[in-house]
Design an enzyme around this catalytic site. Structure first.
Site, mmCIF file in Angstrom:
data_model
loop_
_atom_site.group_PDB
_atom_site.id
_atom_site.type_symbol
_atom_site.label_atom_id
_atom_site.label_comp_id
_atom_site.label_asym_id
_atom_site.label_seq_id
_atom_site.Cartn_x
_atom_site.Cartn_y
_atom_site.Cartn_z
ATOM 1 N N SER A 1 -60.355 5.422 38.590
ATOM 2 C CA SER A 1 -58.923 4.537 39.222
ATOM 3 C C SER A 1 -57.676 4.799 39.230
ATOM 4 C CB SER A 1 -59.605 3.492 38.433
ATOM 5 O OG SER A 1 -58.210 2.471 38.430
ATOM 6 N N ASN B 1 -65.643 7.002 38.552
ATOM 7 C CA ASN B 1 -66.468 6.111 39.364
ATOM 8 C C ASN B 1 -67.633 7.251 40.071
ATOM 9 O OD1 ASN B 1 -64.992 4.042 38.294
ATOM 10 N ND2 ASN B 1 -63.485 4.145 39.741
ATOM 11 N N HIS C 1 -89.098 -5.186 36.747
ATOM 12 C CA HIS C 1 -88.572 -5.999 36.296
ATOM 13 C C HIS C 1 -87.405 -5.340 35.848
ATOM 14 C CE1 HIS C 1 -92.165 -8.149 37.675
ATOM 15 N NE2 HIS C 1 -92.468 -7.633 36.516
ATOM 16 N N GLU D 1 -72.357 4.927 45.299
ATOM 17 C CA GLU D 1 -71.815 3.861 45.674
ATOM 18 C C GLU D 1 -71.937 3.879 47.798
ATOM 19 O OE1 GLU D 1 -69.209 1.133 42.621
ATOM 20 O OE2 GLU D 1 -68.796 3.938 42.686
#
Ligand code: ARG
Length: 462
Positions: free
Chosen positions: A279, A287, A158, A292
């Site tokens: 960025s 990042n 969880h 991703e």
């Protein structure tokens, strides 16, 4: 109006240019060219072998086809929209090269069995390459696991701290998922590797062809037994997209963990410059674009699977032009899976570094050893449920006083239950908590060391 020479004399008018563009697949099925040439070489040889054309004609066709292959590889064969598709493009060029004999290539064949053959040859090849990429990623995971058997990491259920783990154990979970992917692709390959060549347009052919002969030249494992099924079956493509989707499920889960682990909140890994991006506005940012993107690209592969199922649903026998739509889905899925496997392999091999200090603190600063306190009491004869309830109470008091279990004094322990002795401290130390889970398949160091060794043997022996 484009000039339309492809069709028989039945056609008088030319195709509307927009319809020609709409109809054409050359823009994407050029991807199949090497397989189209290989399939055509086998077909030409079969035609000569069975005496449908002469041996000399067969040789001329094969030489012409091989010349097209060289031209293509040298960047000199670039058919345009007028060719409609890769099959017509090759046949036209062949006729330019070898003259009228080129017009014999399409004897006893249709583009329907031809495109089915090409697609299967393509996918068979890609499956082999994807399988070896899967193996590469497995080896990288295994190497990481090997060096991290005794590194601890919080285990979650969880997304709440549950029980600490050996980091190697966590990594090996992904090894196992990829092992299933590798096996699954191998099983699917058997059903991809069936020859439809010679099924003709839908009903077979009037010529005395030898389907086994061309199939064996192409190293197919079997041939379709029913010509209608042969030209209209795309089950193999759907099965592949299922397998591709599952690979993406696994890669996206791994990606999600990498993203979380690289966050300041977790801080379990740092991203190396080679695999991270900055960025444009926030100078402090680093990042995790690689995981991703993998996570993001997963959706398109699932989409292609869904698209292919819908494409096939309720499609009447046999070939329908709808089937031309199978290609972009397949090509894009193959490319996506392959670039994601490559990126994840690089990321895990050289793009991340685990932070042992952070991990050590993380596993020490929580209540993920609570089960071990209950197990401790249960081992001393206290019924487990009773022990479980008691430990729940302990955790509650600890939380109220901002203490951890290891901070309780022996007399505090003994006030809770007389069965506690000085060895409770050792029992709840993270390393012991992990070591103690020595059941088969568990995270105990002994088990994990064995699992690493077994995993290495499994990928060496298969
Ligand atoms: N470009 C076509 C495809 O990819 C080749 C087969 C065309 N067959 C036909 N009967 N129109 O499906």
């Amino acid at each position: 109006m484009t000039e339309q020479k492809t069709w028989s004399q039945r056609f008088e008018g030319a195709l509307h240019p927009a319809i020609a563009r709409f109809n054409a697949s050359i823009g994407f099925d050029i991807e199949l060219i090497e397989y189209d040439l290989t399939g055509s070489v086998a077909h030409a040889k079969m035609l000569a072998h069975t005496g449908i054309i002469s041996a000399e004609e067969g040789d001329q066709l094969v030489a012409g086809l091989e010349q097209i292959r060289s031209e293509y590889r040298e960047g000199k064969f670039n058919p345009g929209i007028e060719a409609e598709d890769v099959h017509f493009a090759v046949e036209r060029r062949l006729t330019e090269i070898v003259g009228d004999v080129g017009k014999k290539l399409h004897t006893a064949r249709s583009r329907n069995d031809q495109v089915g053959t090409d697609t299967r040859l393509y996918l068979r090849d890609q499956i082999d390459q994807i399988r070896s990429q899967v193996r590469e990623l497995q080896q990288v995971l295994l190497n990481l696991a090997q060096g991290n058997v005794e590194t601890l990491i919080p285990g979650y259920t969880h997304l709440q701290r549950a029980q600490p783990l050996s980091l190697a154990h966590h990594l090996l979970a992904y090894f196992e998922m990829l092992q299933r992917d590798w096996q699954r692709l191998g099983e699917i390959k058997e059903r991809v590797n069936i020859s439809p060549l010679g099924c003709g347009a839908l009903a077979g052919t009037t010529f005395p062809i030898d389907r086994h002969y061309s199939a064996s030249l192409l190293e197919f494992g079997d041939i379709y037994r029913n010509s209608l099924d042969g030209v209209s079956d795309r089950d193999f493509a759907i099965e592949f997209l299922c397998a591709a989707s599952l690979i993406m499920v696994h890669l996206s889960r791994l990606s999600e963990e990498m993203i979380l682990w690289a966050s300041q909140e977790f801080g379990f890994v740092t991203l190396k410059d080679s695999c991270a991006t900055g960025s444009s506005i926030m100078p402090q940012k680093k990042n995790p674009d690689v995981p991703e993107l993998v996570r993001g690209k997963t959706g398109r592969v699932f989409g292609h699977l869904q698209g292919m199922l819908v494409l096939m649903k309720a499609l009447p026998l046999a070939y329908n032009k709808d089937l031309q739509e199978d290609k972009e889905a397949l090509f894009d899925s193959v490319k996506t899976v392959r670039c994601c496997l490559e990126a994840m392999t690089i990321l895990l091999r050289e793009g991340i570094e685990f932070r042992p200090q952070r991990l050590a603190v993380a596993v020490a600063e929580d209540f993920s050893n609570a089960t071990d306190v209950a197990d401790y009491l249960a081992a001393k004869g206290v019924p487990f449920r009773e022990a479980y309830n008691l430990v729940g109470k302990v955790v509650k008091t600890c939380l109220a006083s901002e203490k951890l279990l290891k901070d309780l004094t022996l007399s505090e322990w003994q006030d809770l239950h007389p069965a506690f002795e000085a060895d409770i401290y050792e029992a709840i130390a993270p390393t012991q908590v992990v070591a103690a889970r020595n059941s088969y398949g568990g995270t105990g160091f002994e088990q994990v060391r064995q699992a690493v060794q077994d995993a290495q043997e499994r990928i060496m022996s298969e």
